[in-house]
Write a protein that holds these residues in place. Structure first.
Motif, short mmCIF file in Angstrom:
data_model
loop_
_atom_site.label_atom_id
_atom_site.label_comp_id
_atom_site.label_asym_id
_atom_site.label_seq_id
_atom_site.Cartn_x
_atom_site.Cartn_y
_atom_site.Cartn_z
N ASP A 128 5.66 1.22 8.60
CA ASP A 128 5.54 2.09 7.87
C ASP A 128 5.89 3.66 7.87
O ASP A 128 6.18 4.18 6.13
CB ASP A 128 3.61 2.63 8.01
CG ASP A 128 3.45 2.98 7.09
OD1 ASP A 128 3.13 2.76 5.96
OD2 ASP A 128 1.90 3.60 7.48
N PRO A 135 2.95 -4.64 5.32
CA PRO A 135 2.85 -5.88 4.94
C PRO A 135 1.18 -6.64 5.38
O PRO A 135 0.72 -7.23 6.05
CB PRO A 135 3.48 -6.44 5.44
CG PRO A 135 4.17 -5.43 5.81
CD PRO A 135 3.63 -4.71 6.42
N ASP A 136 0.43 -7.45 3.85
CA ASP A 136 -0.38 -7.60 3.49
C ASP A 136 -0.48 -9.43 4.61
O ASP A 136 -1.20 -9.89 5.67
CB ASP A 136 -0.67 -8.57 2.63
CG ASP A 136 -1.71 -7.97 1.74
OD1 ASP A 136 -1.56 -6.39 1.83
OD2 ASP A 136 -1.34 -7.39 0.39
N VAL A 137 1.27 -10.20 4.73
CA VAL A 137 0.96 -11.28 5.18
C VAL A 137 0.88 -10.91 6.98
O VAL A 137 0.19 -11.87 7.85
CB VAL A 137 2.25 -11.57 4.79
CG1 VAL A 137 3.40 -9.99 5.97
CG2 VAL A 137 2.71 -12.90 5.89
N GLN A 139 -1.15 -8.46 8.39
CA GLN A 139 -2.73 -8.14 8.40
C GLN A 139 -3.64 -8.25 7.84
O GLN A 139 -4.25 -8.68 8.37
CB GLN A 139 -3.25 -6.88 7.20
CG GLN A 139 -1.99 -5.05 7.72
CD GLN A 139 -2.69 -3.91 7.48
OE1 GLN A 139 -2.78 -3.68 8.43
NE2 GLN A 139 -1.53 -3.71 6.33
N PHE A 140 -3.63 -9.49 6.91
CA PHE A 140 -5.01 -10.78 7.12
C PHE A 140 -5.20 -11.88 7.46
O PHE A 140 -5.89 -11.67 7.73
CB PHE A 140 -4.46 -10.68 5.78
CG PHE A 140 -5.20 -10.56 4.01
CD1 PHE A 140 -5.89 -9.74 3.98
CD2 PHE A 140 -3.85 -10.11 3.07
CE1 PHE A 140 -6.14 -9.43 2.64
CE2 PHE A 140 -3.96 -10.02 2.15
CZ PHE A 140 -5.61 -8.98 2.03
N TYR A 206 -12.73 -1.59 5.80
CA TYR A 206 -12.08 -1.24 4.41
C TYR A 206 -12.78 -0.69 3.79
O TYR A 206 -12.80 -0.03 2.63
CB TYR A 206 -12.63 -3.12 3.82
CG TYR A 206 -11.86 -2.62 2.32
CD1 TYR A 206 -9.50 -3.26 2.57
CD2 TYR A 206 -12.09 -2.89 1.59
CE1 TYR A 206 -9.44 -3.65 1.46
CE2 TYR A 206 -11.03 -2.55 0.31
CZ TYR A 206 -9.91 -3.41 0.13
OH TYR A 206 -8.89 -3.01 -0.54
N MET A 227 -3.32 0.67 -0.27
CA MET A 227 -4.40 -0.03 0.16
C MET A 227 -4.19 -0.87 1.75
O MET A 227 -5.20 -1.85 2.41
CB MET A 227 -3.87 -1.06 -0.89
CG MET A 227 -4.48 -0.62 -2.23
SD MET A 227 -6.70 -0.82 -2.49
CE MET A 227 -7.09 -2.39 -2.40
N GLY A 228 -3.05 -0.67 1.98
CA GLY A 228 -2.33 -1.07 3.08
C GLY A 228 -3.15 -0.09 4.70
O GLY A 228 -3.53 -1.26 5.50
N ASP A 229 -3.79 0.96 4.38
CA ASP A 229 -4.41 1.27 5.40
C ASP A 229 -5.93 1.22 5.15
O ASP A 229 -6.32 1.02 6.89
CB ASP A 229 -4.41 2.87 5.47
CG ASP A 229 -2.90 3.72 4.74
OD1 ASP A 229 -2.23 3.66 5.36
OD2 ASP A 229 -2.76 4.33 3.42
N LYS A 231 -6.30 -2.03 4.81
CA LYS A 231 -6.54 -3.24 5.58
C LYS A 231 -5.94 -3.30 6.93
O LYS A 231 -6.73 -3.49 7.66
CB LYS A 231 -4.89 -4.26 5.08
CG LYS A 231 -5.97 -4.79 3.20
CD LYS A 231 -4.97 -5.49 2.49
CE LYS A 231 -4.97 -5.60 1.04
NZ LYS A 231 -3.81 -5.78 0.45
N TRP A 235 -8.85 -4.73 9.79
CA TRP A 235 -7.81 -5.90 11.38
C TRP A 235 -8.54 -5.07 12.76
O TRP A 235 -9.31 -5.28 13.13
CB TRP A 235 -6.89 -6.20 11.14
CG TRP A 235 -6.15 -5.23 11.39
CD1 TRP A 235 -4.99 -5.27 10.96
CD2 TRP A 235 -4.95 -5.17 12.82
NE1 TRP A 235 -3.94 -3.81 11.47
CE2 TRP A 235 -4.38 -4.11 12.69
CE3 TRP A 235 -5.72 -5.36 13.94
CZ2 TRP A 235 -2.85 -3.41 13.14
CZ3 TRP A 235 -4.99 -4.91 14.98
CH2 TRP A 235 -3.61 -4.30 14.61
#
Length: 309
Positions: A128, A135-137, A139-140, A206, A227-229, A231, A235
Motif C-alpha cells: 500500500d 491485493p485481493d489475492v 486478502q480473500f 466490510y 475497496m482494499g481497505d 477487505k 479479514w
C-alpha cells in the motif's frame, strides 16, 4: 513434555532465519502482485530477477540482508539501485519470527495465527505504501483463514501444550485457544475468537467502512476509502473478532488524521489540498494500529472507561 524442549531465546535464534527467508519472498509479493500483466504477477515459477534490467538474480546475491549489503544496494548486472525496502522487509520478518516465542506460546494455534497476521501486515503495509494497493489475492484467502482458525478450538478445546518461559519455568497453555494467552513475556487470557465472532467481524469489517465511505461520498462527492481497505478490515475482523476490528478502524483513522492533516496544511496552496483530496495509504495505518489493539486494546479501553468515569 513440552512441545519442543528449548528455551525462548534459542527458539528465537532458530526461527529468525526462516523469517528472513520469508521476508525475501515477501519482497517478491510486494513487487509482483500489483503488476498489471498476469505473467508479471507469477510468484511461483518465475525466477527472481532485477526489476531494472530483468536479469536473473544469482542465488548468492539473493541471500536475505547479506546479499543487499554485498551488492551495496545495487544490481550486479545493471547497477539499478535496490530500494532499502528490500532489506527492511527481510529484517522485519526476521524480527517477527524471532519475537514470536516471547509473544505467543510456541507451537499453539495463536502463535501460528500471530505469525500469519504479522507477515500479512508487513506485506500489505509496503504494498500500500509503494503502490497504493491492497491485493485481493492475499486478502480473500486471509478472510477464509480467519474463520477456519476458529474451528480447532471447537473440536479440541482442552488440548494443552507446555512451554518454557524466559525465566526457566515450565507453563501450560491451551494448544487451540483462539485468543491471547500466557507466553514468556505475556500474561492473561483474552476471550476466544469464536466462529460467530469471526463471521460477525468479517461482515462488520466490510460493512461499517463501506457505509462510512458512502456517507463521505454523499458529502464530498468522492470516495474516502478504497475497496482494499474494506477487505483488509474484513479479514482483520475474521482474525480477531468484531470488537478489536472496530478498535483497529478507529485507531487507524486517528493515525491517518495525525499524518494527513499536517500534510494538508503543508500543501495548502496546491489544488490537491484545496479540494481536500490528499491521498494516503490507509492500509498502512491499519497495519500499524493492529498490534497495538491486539496486545493493548482491552487495557486501553478499560483505561478510557476509567478516565471517562
Amino acid at each position: 513434555m513440552s512441545f519442543i524442549d528449548l528455551p525462548p531465546w534459542l527458539l528465537s535464534l532458530l526461527l529468525a532465519p526462516f523469517g528472513l527467508v520469508l521476508g525475501s519472498f515477501g519482497n517478491v509479493l510486494i513487487h509482483r502482485l500489483p503488476q498489471e500483466e498476469p505473467a508479471d504477477r507469477n510468484v511461483v515459477t518465475k525466477a527472481s530477477h532485477c526489476p531494472g534490467c530483468k536479469a536473473k538474480i544469482k542465488p548468492w546475491h539473493n541471500v536475505p540482508l547479506l546479499g543487499w549489503l554485498w551488492l551495496r544496494g545495487k544490481c550486479a548486472a545493471c547497477g539499478w539501485k535496490i530500494p532499502v525496502r528490500y532489506p527492511l522487509v527481510e529484517l522485519l520478518a526476521g524480527l517477527l519470527f524471532a519475537a514470536s516465542p516471547w509473544l505467543f506460546p510456541f507451537g499453539t494455534l495463536i502463535w501460528f495465527k500471530g505469525l500469519v497476521c504479522g507477515f500479512a501486515l508487513i506485506v500489505l503495509f509496503f504494498t500500500d505504501f509503494t503502490e497504493m494497493m491492497l491485493p485481493d489475492v492475499l486478502q480473500f484467502p486471509l478472510m477464509a483463514l480467519g474463520v477456519l482458525l476458529t474451528l480447532p478450538q471447537v473440536l479440541r478445546p482442552e488440548a494443552l501444550v507446555k512451554i518454557w518461559t524466559g525465566s526457566g519455568n515450565l507453563i501450560q497453555a491451551l494448544a487451540f485457544h483462539n485468543g491471547l494467552q500466557p507466553a514468556p513475556a505475556w500474561s492473561g487470557f483474552e476471550p476466544a475468537v469464536t466462529w460467530q465472532a469471526s463471521l460477525i467481524g468479517l461482515a462488520v469489517g466490510y460493512g461499517v467502512p463501506a457505509l462510512m465511505n458512502q456517507l463521505y461520498k454523499w458529502i464530498r462527492k468522492t470516495d474516502g476509502l478504497g475497496m482494499g481497505d474494506f477487505k483488509m478490515l474484513a479479514w482483520l475482523g475474521a482474525f480477531w473478532g468484531w470488537a478489536p476490528m472496530l478498535g483497529i478502524l478507529f485507531l487507524g483513522a486517528g493515525l491517518g488524521a495525525a499524518v494527513g492533516l499536517p500534510l494538508m496544511l503543508l500543501r495548502r496552496n496546491s489544488d490537491q489540498a484545496v479540494s481536500g483530496q490528499t491521498m494516503l495509504p490507509f492500509g498502512c495505518f491499519l497495519a500499524l494500529a493492529t498490534p497495538i489493539v491486539v496486545f493493548f486494546g482491552r487495557a486501553l479501553w478499560l483505561g478510557y472507561l476509567g478516565w471517562v468515569g
